[in-house]
Write an enzyme that holds these catalytic residues in place. Sequence first.
Site, short mmCIF file in Angstrom:
data_model
loop_
_atom_site.label_atom_id
_atom_site.label_comp_id
_atom_site.label_asym_id
_atom_site.label_seq_id
_atom_site.Cartn_x
_atom_site.Cartn_y
_atom_site.Cartn_z
N ASP A 172 -0.36 3.14 63.93
CA ASP A 172 -0.26 2.45 62.65
C ASP A 172 -1.22 3.03 61.63
OD1 ASP A 172 1.66 0.69 63.72
OD2 ASP A 172 0.08 -0.55 64.57
N ASP A 231 -3.55 7.40 67.30
CA ASP A 231 -3.26 6.04 66.91
C ASP A 231 -1.91 6.09 66.20
OD1 ASP A 231 -3.71 3.28 66.38
OD2 ASP A 231 -4.39 3.79 64.37
N ASP A 251 -7.11 6.00 61.95
CA ASP A 251 -7.48 5.57 60.60
C ASP A 251 -8.51 4.45 60.59
OD1 ASP A 251 -5.88 2.70 59.73
OD2 ASP A 251 -5.37 3.67 61.60
#
Length: 217
Positions: free
Chosen positions: A9, A7, A179
């Site tokens: 961001d 991922d 996250d």
Amino acid sequence: MSLAIFDLDNTLIGIDSDHAWGEFLLEQGAVDPIAYREANERFMRDYENGTLDMHAFLEVALKPLADNTPEQLAAWHQQFMASKIEPAILARGEELVARHRTRGDTLMIITATNRFITGPIAERLGIDHLIAVEPEIHEGRYTGRVTGTPSYREGKVTRLEQWLEGRDMTLDGAWFYSDSHNDLPLLERVDHPVAVDPDSTLRQHALDQGWRLISLR
């Protein structure tokens, strides 16, 4: 050789690039200072809560691409990279990518942020493969619409499966670093799910499942 999927961001970079792009546009005076800021903050809260209406978000997020020339967008993005993205790139994230590169893994970013924003970021990080939301382009201009399945939640799985079709690759031995609890559909599909500085929902799920937790901060 396995897939190492990241991922973007709040994983490889310490900010949400979609939200940061919205803030950048506000700083340039390129969007309505009241309505756009309110929408940018609302959509960010919805994303964090897992209640984001992706199509409603994209209708707002892609409009500035349609409203401005490619030349203006390119100039803005260059400034955006220097002022917002470069300071947010996590050194430990780059080290993690380098370790997978040294192993010979195939590197990929998969993100719910659109390709206009994330393409140059993936290039800066030296990651060749990018699955992102695809803004529609017609006759050299963005239309404000999206093409294909947005790479968000279950859409990340769909887009990755489409990418794997016709390639001599599978998810066997694959890693995915994220996250966000929004990425649980894909985290649950790989052999090596890793929660990176996770939100509280993902942290608890990772603990319950015995997944690895790391920090790149």
